[in-house]
Design a protein around this motif. Structure first.
Motif, PDB file in Angstrom:
ATOM      1  N   ASN A  37      -7.707   7.951  -3.997  1.00 56.45           N
ATOM      2  CA  ASN A  37      -8.303   6.954  -3.102  1.00 56.45           C
ATOM      3  C   ASN A  37      -8.277   5.551  -3.698  1.00 56.45           C
ATOM      4  O   ASN A  37      -8.865   4.628  -3.129  1.00 56.45           O
ATOM      5  CB  ASN A  37      -9.757   7.347  -2.794  1.00 56.45           C
ATOM      6  N   SER A  38      -7.587   5.401  -4.808  1.00 61.08           N
ATOM      7  CA  SER A  38      -7.543   4.087  -5.446  1.00 61.08           C
ATOM      8  C   SER A  38      -6.505   3.200  -4.771  1.00 61.08           C
ATOM      9  O   SER A  38      -5.666   3.656  -3.983  1.00 61.08           O
ATOM     10  CB  SER A  38      -7.210   4.242  -6.939  1.00 61.08           C
ATOM     11  N   SER A  39      -6.553   1.927  -5.099  1.00 63.16           N
ATOM     12  CA  SER A  39      -5.611   0.966  -4.516  1.00 63.16           C
ATOM     13  C   SER A  39      -4.204   1.170  -5.053  1.00 63.16           C
ATOM     14  O   SER A  39      -3.236   0.668  -4.468  1.00 63.16           O
ATOM     15  CB  SER A  39      -6.093  -0.462  -4.815  1.00 63.16           C
ATOM     16  N   ASN A  40      -4.071   1.907  -6.142  1.00 60.24           N
ATOM     17  CA  ASN A  40      -2.752   2.142  -6.729  1.00 60.24           C
ATOM     18  C   ASN A  40      -2.005   3.301  -6.064  1.00 60.24           C
ATOM     19  O   ASN A  40      -0.847   3.552  -6.400  1.00 60.24           O
ATOM     20  CB  ASN A  40      -2.887   2.435  -8.232  1.00 60.24           C
ATOM     21  N   TYR A  41      -2.697   4.011  -5.180  1.00 60.02           N
ATOM     22  CA  TYR A  41      -2.063   5.153  -4.510  1.00 60.02           C
ATOM     23  C   TYR A  41      -2.156   4.958  -3.006  1.00 60.02           C
ATOM     24  O   TYR A  41      -3.244   4.745  -2.462  1.00 60.02           O
ATOM     25  CB  TYR A  41      -2.751   6.467  -4.910  1.00 60.02           C
ATOM     26  N   ASP A  42      -1.029   5.028  -2.342  1.00 57.62           N
ATOM     27  CA  ASP A  42      -0.973   4.876  -0.895  1.00 57.62           C
ATOM     28  C   ASP A  42      -0.323   6.133  -0.314  1.00 57.62           C
ATOM     29  O   ASP A  42       0.835   6.437  -0.592  1.00 57.62           O
ATOM     30  CB  ASP A  42      -0.151   3.632  -0.523  1.00 57.62           C
ATOM     31  N   LYS A  43      -1.084   6.861   0.494  1.00 57.28           N
ATOM     32  CA  LYS A  43      -0.581   8.129   1.024  1.00 57.28           C
ATOM     33  C   LYS A  43       0.512   7.943   2.081  1.00 57.28           C
ATOM     34  O   LYS A  43       1.124   8.924   2.520  1.00 57.28           O
ATOM     35  CB  LYS A  43      -1.717   8.959   1.607  1.00 57.28           C
ATOM     36  N   TRP A  44       0.778   6.706   2.482  1.00 52.48           N
ATOM     37  CA  TRP A  44       1.842   6.435   3.441  1.00 52.48           C
ATOM     38  C   TRP A  44       3.164   6.104   2.773  1.00 52.48           C
ATOM     39  O   TRP A  44       4.172   5.870   3.443  1.00 52.48           O
ATOM     40  CB  TRP A  44       1.439   5.296   4.378  1.00 52.48           C
ATOM     41  N   ILE A  45       3.153   6.069   1.426  1.00 52.00           N
ATOM     42  CA  ILE A  45       4.376   5.792   0.662  1.00 52.00           C
ATOM     43  C   ILE A  45       4.844   7.092   0.022  1.00 52.00           C
ATOM     44  O   ILE A  45       4.044   7.841  -0.553  1.00 52.00           O
ATOM     45  CB  ILE A  45       4.116   4.729  -0.429  1.00 52.00           C
ATOM     46  N   ASP A 110      -5.971  13.238   1.750  1.00 54.14           N
ATOM     47  CA  ASP A 110      -6.157  12.168   0.761  1.00 54.14           C
ATOM     48  C   ASP A 110      -4.862  11.788   0.066  1.00 54.14           C
ATOM     49  O   ASP A 110      -4.791  10.734  -0.564  1.00 54.14           O
ATOM     50  CB  ASP A 110      -7.191  12.591  -0.293  1.00 54.14           C
ATOM     51  N   TRP A 112      -0.264  11.969  -0.007  1.00 53.22           N
ATOM     52  CA  TRP A 112       0.935  12.056   0.831  1.00 53.22           C
ATOM     53  C   TRP A 112       1.319  13.511   1.026  1.00 53.22           C
ATOM     54  O   TRP A 112       1.248  14.333   0.105  1.00 53.22           O
ATOM     55  CB  TRP A 112       2.088  11.308   0.167  1.00 53.22           C
TER      56      TRP A 112
END
Length: 353
Positions: A37-45, A110, A112
């Motif tokens: 859930n951090s800003s360094n991880y994006d589940k859409w990438i 939470d 990808w």
């Protein structure tokens, strides 16, 4: 004594510490879960450090049961569990930084996950899994996802050999949005489709196999064989027995007036059989079944018998010599048998059509 203690330690204490190190704390688990859930991880990438690479997703399937096979709708309902594996490079961690944690559960929403969908779904498809379902992630980024789903898929029916027919149905999976250059679906191989099967009373699974399609799609095929015992004794056997009665219509004396009634009863019986089969077999099935063709031939045959019987009754009432004609009496049975054999030969010839 020391040896016994050592054995107990190896068998019980070491496995219990399999996914967590000896110094793992609640804070270590919370910190690791917070990474998703951090800003360094994006589940859409896509979870690749090099976004120009292709992400490979391995797909397997466990079939639990065939819930229903609606032949009129040509829809197969199955209970399955998918086995989905991929590498998440962005979620991998160093075990030493998180108290030696080797693996952890994350909520499926939470992180990808591949946008799989059933290509040949009978109804609109909303996606796999649920909010309560978790995925297992190891420290090296290997992700395992096991969604359980009830699927309803399209399955074309081939009814020529009904009720001794075999049907081939498939579950066709592919990515909803990603092209092959970004995501490629792979099968687990020979073990891609596994059976933990609960027996179905109407259909038996004779074989299964997996096919990989390009670009990036996996198809699981099922060979289904109808359990024909019910139809053997409630449909096929009665049709054969009633058919054998047809030539004996001509044994009924013309003067009794029952010959046309007997023939009409046989005609209506075949009509009822044809109607019953029409309820089972879908209207848009690929060709008529041999049973339906046989019934159609017998309907035509009994219709001809009704016509001949009515003509004979008419002649019998108008001309006295007809009743006394020995030729007519001996010709009745032979004519009936001749017509019956001709109809049977004609129906058998339909197999070549």
């Amino acid at each position: 004594m020391r040896l016994s203690v050592l054995v107990l330690f190896v068998y019980f204490v070491v496995p219990a510490a399999g996914s967590f190190g000896f110094n793992t704390t609640v804070d270590d688990v919370k910190r690791l879960r917070a990474r998703a859930n951090s800003s360094n991880y994006d589940k859409w990438i896509r979870p690749l450090k090099n976004q120009s690479n292709v992400l490979e997703v391995t797909l397997g399937l466990t079939l639990y049961s065939v819930i229903d096979f609606d032949q009129t709708k040509q829809a197969l309902s199955t209970s399955v569990q998918l086995r989905v594996y991929w590498q998440d490079e962005l979620l991998a961690w160093e075990k030493e930084d998180y108290g030696g944690i080797e693996g952890l559960l994350f909520a499926q929403d939470d992180i990808w996950k591949p946008d799989l969908y059933l290509n040949n779904s009978y109804h609109s498809f909303t996606g796999f899994g649920s909010d309560d379902l978790a995925v297992w992630v190891t420290s090296d980024g290997n992700v395992s996802w096991y969604p359980i789903q009830v699927l309803e898929s399209q399955c074309s029916i081939y009814t020529y050999n009904f009720p001794y027919d075999n049907q081939t149905c498939s579950l066709f999976f592919e990515s909803a949005n990603y092209p092959e250059s970004q995501l490629k679906l792979l099968s687990e191989g020979e073990d891609g489709l596994q059976l933990a099967y609960k027996r179905n009373n109407e259909w038996a699974i004779t074989s299964t196999y997996t096919v990989e399609h390009e670009p990036g799609a996996v198809e699981f095929k099922l060979e289904l064989q109808r359990r024909w015992g019910y139809y053997q004794y409630n449909l096929v056997a009665p049709i054969i027995l009633v058919s054998l009665l047809c030539p004996f219509v001509f044994l009924v004396p013309v003067e009794s007036g029952e010959r046309s009634g007997f023939a009409s009863l046989l005609f209506l019986t075949f009509c009822v059989f044809q109607s019953n089969i029409g309820v089972i077999i879908p209207k848009n099935a690929n060709g008529a079944s041999f049973t339906s063709r046989f019934l159609f031939g017998m309907m035509a045959f009994t219709g001809l018998i009704v016509f001949i019987s009515l003509v004979e009754i008419r002649l019998h009432r108008e001309k006295e010599w007809v009743r006394n004609s020995s030729f007519l009496k001996t010709a009745d049975v032979s004519m009936g048998i001749t017509i019956f054999v001709a109809i049977i030969v004609w129906i058998i010839c339909l197999q070549t059509i």
